[in-house]
Design an enzyme around this catalytic site. Structure first.
Site, PDB file in Angstrom:
ATOM      1  CE  LYS A   1      37.086  48.994  55.828  1.00 26.75           C
ATOM      2  NZ  LYS A   1      36.543  49.335  54.561  1.00 26.75           N
TER       3      LYS A   1
HETATM    4  C1  LIG Z   1      42.781  46.445  56.483  1.00 31.87           C
HETATM    5  C2  LIG Z   1      42.231  47.192  55.323  1.00 31.87           C
HETATM    6  N1  LIG Z   1      43.029  48.034  54.653  1.00 31.87           N
HETATM    7  C3  LIG Z   1      42.584  48.710  53.590  1.00 31.87           C
HETATM    8  C4  LIG Z   1      41.294  48.562  53.113  1.00 31.87           C
HETATM    9  C5  LIG Z   1      40.849  49.362  51.945  1.00 31.87           C
HETATM   10  O1  LIG Z   1      40.062  50.451  52.346  1.00 31.87           O
HETATM   11  P1  LIG Z   1      39.040  51.129  51.351  1.00 31.87           P
HETATM   12  O2  LIG Z   1      38.085  50.079  50.946  1.00 31.87           O
HETATM   13  O3  LIG Z   1      38.419  52.223  52.140  1.00 31.87           O
HETATM   14  O4  LIG Z   1      39.832  51.623  50.199  1.00 31.87           O
HETATM   15  C6  LIG Z   1      40.440  47.681  53.777  1.00 31.87           C
HETATM   16  C7  LIG Z   1      39.036  47.483  53.353  1.00 31.87           C
HETATM   17  O5  LIG Z   1      38.289  48.330  53.286  1.00 31.87           O
HETATM   18  C8  LIG Z   1      40.896  47.010  54.918  1.00 31.87           C
HETATM   19  O6  LIG Z   1      40.092  46.212  55.607  1.00 31.87           O
HETATM   20  N1  LIG Z   2      37.751  46.222  52.408  1.00 28.66           N
HETATM   21  C1  LIG Z   2      36.402  46.375  52.818  1.00 28.66           C
HETATM   22  C2  LIG Z   2      35.442  46.279  51.675  1.00 28.66           C
HETATM   23  C3  LIG Z   2      34.191  47.050  51.935  1.00 28.66           C
HETATM   24  O1  LIG Z   2      34.503  48.396  51.915  1.00 28.66           O
HETATM   25  P1  LIG Z   2      33.607  49.554  52.485  1.00 28.66           P
HETATM   26  O2  LIG Z   2      34.577  50.536  52.983  1.00 28.66           O
HETATM   27  O3  LIG Z   2      32.788  50.033  51.358  1.00 28.66           O
HETATM   28  O4  LIG Z   2      32.736  49.011  53.568  1.00 28.66           O
HETATM   29  C4  LIG Z   2      36.108  45.420  53.961  1.00 28.66           C
HETATM   30  O5  LIG Z   2      36.949  45.265  54.810  1.00 28.66           O
HETATM   31  O6  LIG Z   2      35.055  44.826  54.031  1.00 28.66           O
END
Ligand SMILES: Cc1ncc(COP(=O)(O)O)c(C=O)c1O
Ligand SMILES: N[C@@H](CCOP(=O)(O)O)C(=O)O
Length: 466
Positions: free
Chosen positions: A115
């Site tokens: 993120k």
């Molecule tokens: C460590 C991790 N992997 C995968 C995901 C899944 O990603 P996305 O929500 O973009 O599909 C998340 C949360 O977003 C996460 O924190």
């Molecule tokens: N898995 C995510 C959930 C939120 O997803 P986002 O990509 O829309 O911010 C988290 O780690 O919080």
């Protein structure tokens, strides 16, 4: 550079500018913003990316979405600053596993999860746009997290002038490390709320608040609701391809998936011209997306608690963007059915896009642990449970053997020490950045899963910014 216009996935909002999209939440009709056209990069330009350091590559890709809202030179500076705090000089190193399998390490940022790639840019661009306003209203951000967005957003926003952030996490359903990464940050513009419910409840509350508004507050989003979150995750797909000399030959990505933002960023990279043969959508036991890909029926259920808690999600927000991209006219009705009946069927054009470009696989708890052991035994790599769900899907893929598969390593294993210890028999070493959070006081309030309870915290934080 010209102005980039954005449209809503629900089709009835006026087009918006980059600036309005970044500094708002959902579109006024409840949809998600998308660029009216996804820009395509010429092949030669993609090949040149291989020569660039990550921050330059990111600025080049992002400029296609920012347009004239920020001068190119300033965007380059912002990207240099955003990635300066990453603890690997390559920013997103690509590590060989075995045979055609690779890991793209996306956990070298300040909060040790992928993120940071977008949020370090989002925080800076929001501040840039707000600072340029004379006498503008403060921006009050509200976000939902299943663990990693929360700390990355807090790290990006803490102590910024004229911006506040209220972050919701599901009580007891994030790892202790994830919770402490959020709740030990002592900044006056940050509020953490533990919600009595699931991540889906948190995300529903956020969307309800955008729809209803909160008094005359100017609300904004840090979740992947915000298009800049998606745009900020596109560059690492190009960076991985460049490292594999695969800018003009097929490669595949296995993407640990919850809210579908990361996978959708891969779809955007392909639309921009990267030869992505397949995006393998990897889930934990919350298999709503792999099931939808297999059956064409999207059906919401109860989110199960797993060892990969950031993916314990049933309503994958960004799937709406894919539906819209494939069949814009059908999307508003499908979203209405989802909210009324909890399910909808994909249309033929949507199924064609999914069949041609996506695959899905889900990993139950045993499969996640097996993939962790495979990575350690075959490649000497300790991976986290989310990455393991991705690797499980990569290993099960039926793609031809000459197609390299890059599994996105979305979090550092030390964020999930208990799950790693259970699978591997030893706890991963915690990097310096994590050790400090254990001695510090935690600050958060617990609230019911009710938008009104959250709205009052938004009003409180707005008062401190005024
Ligand atoms: C460590 C991790 N992997 C995968 C995901 C899944 O990603 P996305 O929500 O973009 O599909 C998340 C949360 O977003 C996460 O924190
Ligand atoms: N898995 C995510 C959930 C939120 O997803 P986002 O990509 O829309 O911010 C988290 O780690 O919080």
């Amino acid at each position: 550079m010209s102005a980039i216009r954005y449209v809503s996935t629900r089709g009835s909002a006026e087009r918006a500018s980059f600036r309005d999209v970044v500094l708002s939440g959902t579109a006024p009709d409840g949809g998600l913003w998308m660029p009216a056209d996804i820009p395509r990069l010429p092949k030669a330009r993609i090949a040149d990316l291989a020569e660039l350091p990550y921050p330059d590559l990111a600025a080049l890709i992002l400029s296609a979405f920012v347009g004239d809202a920020i001068p190119d030179e300033r965007l380059f500076e912002i990207c240099q600053e955003a990635y300066a705090g990453f603890d690997d000089p390559e920013v997103a190193p690509l590590v060989p596993l075995a045979g055609r399998h690779w890991l793209l390490e996306l956990f070298h940022g300040p909060t040790l999860a992928f993120k940071d790639f977008a949020l370090q840019v989002v925080g800076r661009i929001m501040a840039e746009l707000i600072d340029a306003e004379e006498g503008g209203q403060p921006l009050v951000l509200v976000g939902a997290t299943s663990g990693d967005t929360g700390s990355a957003a807090i790290a990006a926003i803490a102590d910024r002038a004229n911006i506040g952030l209220v972050m919701l996490h599901p009580e007891g359903r994030v790892s202790e490390v994830q919770r402490r990464q959020m709740t030990t940050v002592d900044a006056p513009n940050i509020v953490n709320l533990a919600v009595k419910g699931s991540f889906d409840d948190c995300q529903r509350i956020v969307k309800q608040l955008f729809a209803s508004g909160v008094g005359d507050l100017r609300l904004g989003a840090v979740n992947s609701i915000n298009w800049l979150r998606i745009a900020g995750q596109v560059p690492y797909y190009f960076a991985a391809a460049a490292k594999l000399n695969a800018v003009d030959r097929p490669l595949a990505f296995a993407v640990p998936t919850g809210n579908f933002g990361n996978a959708f960023a891969g779809h955007v990279a392909r639309a921009m011209g990267l030869p992505v043969e397949r995006l393998i959508v990897a889930s934990n036991a919350n298999a709503i997306l792999p099931r939808t890909i297999a059956t064409g029926l999207y059906e919401r259920g109860e989110a199960l608690a797993t060892s990969a808690p950031a993916m314990d999600i049933q309503v994958a927000s960004n799937f709406e963007r894919l539906l819209f991209d494939a069949d814009p006219a059908a999307t508003p009705g499908q979203m209405e059915l989802l909210s009324q009946e909890g399910r909808f069927h994909l249309t033929a054009p949507q199924r064609r896009v999914l069949d041609a470009m996506f695959a899905g696989a889900s990993a139950h708890e045993g499969a996640i642990a097996d993939a962790m052991r495979w990575a350690r035994d075959r490649a000497g790599q300790v991976i986290d449970p989310h990455t393991a769900a991705g690797l499980h899907a990569a290993l099960a893929s039926d793609l031809p053997h000459d197609v390299p598969i890059v599994t996105l390593a979305t979090a550092h294993p030390a964020k999930f020490p208990d799950a790693v210890a259970e699978a591997l028999g030893e706890r991963p070493a915690a990097p310096e950045r994590l050790r400090a959070i254990f001695g510090r006081e935690e600050r958060y309030a617990t609230v019911e899963a009710d938008p009104k309870a959250v709205a009052s915290h938004l009003e409180d934080i707005a008062r401190t910014l005024a």
